[in-house]
Structures are given as C-alpha cells and as structure tokens.
Design a protein around this motif. Structure first.
Motif, mmCIF file in Angstrom:
data_model
loop_
_atom_site.group_PDB
_atom_site.id
_atom_site.type_symbol
_atom_site.label_atom_id
_atom_site.label_comp_id
_atom_site.label_asym_id
_atom_site.label_seq_id
_atom_site.Cartn_x
_atom_site.Cartn_y
_atom_site.Cartn_z
ATOM 1 N N HIS A 65 0.835 -1.203 0.000
ATOM 2 C CA HIS A 65 0.000 0.000 0.000
ATOM 3 C C HIS A 65 0.867 1.248 0.000
ATOM 4 O O HIS A 65 0.649 2.173 -0.790
ATOM 5 N N MET A 107 1.382 4.321 -2.622
ATOM 6 C CA MET A 107 1.096 5.697 -2.205
ATOM 7 C C MET A 107 2.290 6.615 -2.431
ATOM 8 O O MET A 107 2.112 7.760 -2.839
ATOM 9 N N THR A 108 3.479 6.126 -2.134
ATOM 10 C CA THR A 108 4.663 6.988 -2.227
ATOM 11 C C THR A 108 5.313 6.935 -3.596
ATOM 12 O O THR A 108 6.054 7.841 -3.955
ATOM 13 N N ARG A 168 -0.546 1.917 8.855
ATOM 14 C CA ARG A 168 -0.543 2.527 7.518
ATOM 15 C C ARG A 168 -0.584 4.054 7.632
ATOM 16 O O ARG A 168 0.131 4.758 6.926
ATOM 17 N N TYR A 219 2.348 6.603 6.468
ATOM 18 C CA TYR A 219 2.092 7.668 5.494
ATOM 19 C C TYR A 219 2.536 9.020 6.050
ATOM 20 O O TYR A 219 3.156 9.816 5.349
ATOM 21 N N ARG A 249 -3.577 10.088 -5.248
ATOM 22 C CA ARG A 249 -2.907 8.785 -5.270
ATOM 23 C C ARG A 249 -3.242 8.004 -3.998
ATOM 24 O O ARG A 249 -3.558 6.830 -4.043
ATOM 25 N N ARG A 250 -3.197 8.685 -2.872
ATOM 26 C CA ARG A 250 -3.450 8.015 -1.602
ATOM 27 C C ARG A 250 -4.863 7.439 -1.550
ATOM 28 O O ARG A 250 -5.047 6.276 -1.193
ATOM 29 N N VAL A 257 -5.359 4.459 -4.006
ATOM 30 C CA VAL A 257 -4.738 3.236 -3.486
ATOM 31 C C VAL A 257 -5.570 2.654 -2.350
ATOM 32 O O VAL A 257 -5.851 1.458 -2.318
#
Length: 172
Positions: free
Chosen positions: A21, A25-26, A61, A65, A113-114, A117
């Motif tokens: 994940h 995200m990154t 998570r 993040y 994007r976050r 995902v």
C-alpha cells in the motif's frame, strides 16, 4: 511474552500488505520500506494501545504515510535525486499493466494517489478512507473522482503510444 507473540503474528499477517500500500502511495518501494519499518517499530512501542484500535493495520498505515510526508517535507532535494535515480531501474512488476498503473499513479497528486490506493488496492470504503486521511467524506469523494479521471488520461493507449517515441512517420 504474550504481547511479543501477538505482535509478531500481527506483523507477519500485515507487513507485506502495508508495504504494498505504501509503495503505491509513495511511488517508491525504498521509501515505503523505511517508513513501514519505522511505523511497525512505533506500533511495537505502543502495542498496548495500538492493539485496542479498531484496525491496528490502519494505524500502522496512517503512521507510515505521515512519516513519508514528513520525510518529503524535510528532504525535497533528496526525493528529487532519488526519483531521477529510480527512472533507470527495472520495475518489479507482474506485468505491463502493473507497470503502467504504477507509472500513472506517480503522475497524479499525492492526495489523489493516496485515496485511489486506499479505495482500489486496500479495499477501504469512502467513510473509512475519510477517517484514515482525516478528511471530510465529500473531500475524499472529490479526490477519488479526480484521481480516477487523472489516471484515465495517463492510462490511455494514445499515451502509451506517445511514450514509445514513435510517430506516424515511424510506422513501417
């Protein structure tokens, strides 16, 4: 010792998923590995509290993040250098579609994007995402819609054709 066994089981059951994940995200597996490791270390330090959360995995998570965002803010130049370095590396992927999706994800905003995902890869609902990202449900819906639209523009056949460097005059 029961806490250690419980935490070990939690880690074994969730670490690869959380790493996947955060990688999405990154946009960087290396950064994701760093922040996920730190997030699990923090979870272990606070295990008595974390295990009581509705979703300890979501806690890890979220912490991972936030660590990634902090690292971005502190080291913008390092991030740019890393991204330049990653371009030449061979992608670890199961297929062409995976490579295209990861490349497209890198081209949309971090918020979009976050949520994309979390929704499509993690499988969270919009209200669950709103809690995790600490945003209004309508904001999450907006980011999700805009993220999908942006992804669609980056995943068209025309875009893939243009990235090969071929034009109509190159066709044999």
């Amino acid at each position: 010792m029961r806490d250690a066994d419980e935490f070990d089981a939690f880690y074994a059951g969730s670490a690869q998923r959380v790493l996947g994940h955060l990688s999405a995200m990154t946009g960087s597996r290396a950064e994701a590995e760093d922040v996920v490791a730190e997030a699990y270390a923090r979870a272990w330090d606070r295990w008595a509290t974390v295990r009581e959360c509705e979703s300890p995995e979501a806690w890890v998570r979220r912490v991972a993040y936030r660590l990634a965002v902090s690292a971005w803010r502190k080291a913008v130049n390092r991030l740019r250098a890393h991204r330049r370095d990653v371009v030449g590396q061979q992608a670890e992927a199961s297929g062409v579609d995976h490579v295209a999706v990861v490349a497209a994800l890198r081209r949309i905003s971090a918020d979009q994007r976050r949520v994309v995902v979390l929704y499509h890869l993690v499988g969270l609902s919009v209200p669950e995402i709103a809690v995790e990202v600490d945003a209004n449900v309508n904001t999450v819906k907006t980011w999700l819609a805009r993220g999908r639209r942006a992804l669609a523009t980056h995943l068209t056949d025309d875009d893939a054709y243009q990235t090969t460097g071929r034009g109509s005059s190159d066709v044999a």
